[in-house]
Write an enzyme that holds these catalytic residues in place. Structure first.
Site, PDB file in Angstrom:
ATOM      1  CB  SER A   1     -25.818  -3.251 -12.052  1.00  0.00           C
ATOM      2  OG  SER A   1     -25.799  -1.836 -12.111  1.00  0.00           O
TER       3      SER A   1
ATOM      4  CE  LYS B   1     -22.436  -4.563 -12.380  1.00  0.00           C
ATOM      5  NZ  LYS B   1     -21.192  -3.907 -12.019  1.00  0.00           N
TER       6      LYS B   1
ATOM      7  CG  HIS C   1     -24.384  -2.206 -16.452  1.00  0.00           C
ATOM      8  ND1 HIS C   1     -23.707  -1.583 -15.419  1.00  0.00           N
ATOM      9  CD2 HIS C   1     -25.692  -1.890 -16.267  1.00  0.00           C
ATOM     10  CE1 HIS C   1     -24.553  -0.920 -14.662  1.00  0.00           C
ATOM     11  NE2 HIS C   1     -25.760  -1.083 -15.154  1.00  0.00           N
ATOM     12  CG  ASN C   2     -19.860  -1.606 -14.346  1.00  0.00           C
ATOM     13  OD1 ASN C   2     -21.059  -1.865 -14.287  1.00  0.00           O
ATOM     14  ND2 ASN C   2     -19.051  -1.806 -13.328  1.00  0.00           N
TER      15      ASN C   2
ATOM     16  CD  GLU D   1     -22.063   2.883 -13.635  1.00  0.00           C
ATOM     17  OE1 GLU D   1     -21.236   3.231 -12.769  1.00  0.00           O
ATOM     18  OE2 GLU D   1     -22.684   1.802 -13.577  1.00  0.00           O
TER      19      GLU D   1
END
Length: 485
Positions: free
Chosen positions: A135, A189, A192-193, A196
């Site tokens: 990222s 990940k 994480h997105n 986001e």
């Protein structure tokens, strides 16, 4: 074939010379690693050498065979190619050329179940496969991203020192650590997105509320810049100020007023919500952000609803407040609280997934490696990582400083949602976050009635609070209770 290729002098190789791949290769070379580079179309490799070959030691190859030959053993290869079928195609091309112990790293945004499948397949060939979430975008790839590698733990001893050196650094610590086996890295990940997505939705809701009290885009830019000096300090808050400050050269209006209000998606937010449903872990803030983007991008739905002249407050009518600055401060408090809930939900999803899939994930380490380099980097993550290091947490919400922060700001959080609802300003993210907070802290929920209804129409049974066992009421008969076990 050059001498470098014949003797295998490259420390690591990168396949795929699009922007992300070439920037990652440049990062590696600039950190002192001899870096082999390859692209299916050699013209892209040549461009990298022509424009950036002076930045470090590169070993370019025109054929995949020469590329493989240029690498030291065990070979370490990072694939920066399109996720999905494109990744499988590159693996199928490279794998037959590798030897036992060589390491393939997928640095793309692959679905974690695909990573698990690929890792199992290559394990049968005695090859190591690492799914590495990366990222930070193009700039992060070049200057130092947050990196989330998952795969065989012993293979990390061969790639970890390189990945940690090229990753972002926070107070001298690399924003990279071994996450867990097979698909763990890509799962983290993905989450994480998802966070986001939620973070951007909250920021959008905060901006709409500021507009509701008459704040211009330029004024809002200053407000976000001020927020970025305190507890809301983060990359996304920082760039929100920049976006709001931008003026459209053609019209002279704020650019944000010219951009079509239809948000796109690339899938990782949707994957997060789908997986949270599979595991039975609520991620309502992320789900609402996905649904908000979907609603924004549904012109037929929006046109029909607006054409029907549905009753309700006119959002353009504004929000009436007695103290403008006090309400701005309340919005900041609500924004912080919602962000905390999104992190709490995302980290809880990681915790449960680790149990389900047998991953040795340190949840606190996830927060730690997100402190720099990545899109959701924020001051809040330093507090979160410290809380996980100091306490055994099931949920972030029980962390002492987080608990106190929510207690201090929740009146503002509730007031903002009330005012938004009264004025007809949609705040699905803020509201979902508050509903989650209130539900998990409630000593008793409405699920008791749900179970009663399920037992009535489907004989699904229920449990009692006063004695063990499973029970069913004979609703269509004498309504006596039967103990099923």
């Amino acid at each position: 074939m050059t001498d470098d290729q014949q003797t295998g002098t490259a420390d690591i190789g990168v396949v795929g010379m699009a922007v992300m791949g070439s920037n990652l290769a440049r990062n590696m070379a600039s950190k002192g690693f001899t870096t082999a580079i390859f692209n299916r179309t050699y013209a892209k490799t040549k461009t990298v050498m022509d424009e950036h070959g002076h930045e470090g030691d590169f070993v370019p190859s025109e054929t995949i065979e020469d590329f493989i030959a240029s690498l030291k053993k065990p070979r370490r290869i990072v694939m920066m190619v399109k996720a999905g079928a494109g990744t499988d195609a590159v693996i199928d091309e490279i794998a037959p050329l590798l030897e036992h112990g060589d390491i393939l790293i997928d640095g793309g945004n692959s679905f974690f179940q695909d990573t698990r499948r690929r890792e199992a397949k290559l394990r049968e060939l005695n090859l190591n496969f690492i799914g590495c979430g990366i990222s930070g975008g193009e700039e992060g790839a070049l200057k130092g991203p947050s990196m989330m590698p998952g795969g065989p733990k012993d293979s990390y001893t061969h790639v970890g020192p390189i990945l940690e050196k090229i990753s972002a650094q926070y107070n001298g610590e690399p924003c990279c650590t071994w996450i867990g086996t097979d698909g763990a890295g890509h799962f983290v990940k993905m989450v994480h997105n998802g966070i986001e997505y939620a973070d951007m939705q909250f920021i959008g809701e905060a901006y709409e509320l500021l507009k509701g009290i008459g704040v211009s885009a330029a004024e809002a830019a200053d407000i976000f810049a001020q927020w970025n000096t305190g507890d809301l300090d983060s990359y996304l808050i920082e760039i929100t100020s920049e976006v709001l400050r931008q003026v459209d050269a053609e019209t002279g209006k704020p650019l944000v007023d010219i951009i079509t209000d239809a948000a796109g998606m690339k899938g990782t937010g949707t994957w997060t919500v789908q997986e949270s449903m599979n595991l039975g872990v609520p991620t309502s803030t992320i789900a609402e952000s996905v649904y908000a983007r979907a609603t924004s991008s549904s012109p037929e739905l929006r046109e029909a609803a607006q054409g029907a002249d549905l009753a309700g407050p006119d959002p353009a009518g504004g929000i009436t407040v007695e103290d403008r600055q006090a309400f701005i401060d309340q919005i900041a408090g609500a924004l912080w609280c919602a962000k905390v809930i999104a992190y709490a939900q995302g980290l809880d999803l990681i915790r449960v997934a680790a149990q389900e899939y047998g991953w040795e994930i340190n949840v606190g380490d996830c927060a730690k490696i997100w402190r720099a380099g990545c899109i959701i980097r924020a001051k809040l993550l330093d507090r979160i990582s410290n809380e996980y290091a100091a306490n055994h947490l099931t949920t972030l919400l029980e962390a002492p400083s987080i608990k106190q922060g929510l207690a201090d700001a929740q009146d503002a959080w509730r007031s903002v949602i009330v005012e938004a609802t009264r004025a007809g300003v949609p705040v699905p993210g803020f509201a979902a976050a508050l509903s989650y907070y209130d539900m998990v802290r409630a000593p008793r929920t409405n699920a008791a009635l749900t179970q009663g209804l399920r037992d009535f129409f489907g004989s699904h049974t229920y449990k009692r609070v006063d004695k063990p066992g499973t029970f069913h009421t004979v609703w269509s008969g004498d309504r006596s209770e039967i103990q099923e076990d």
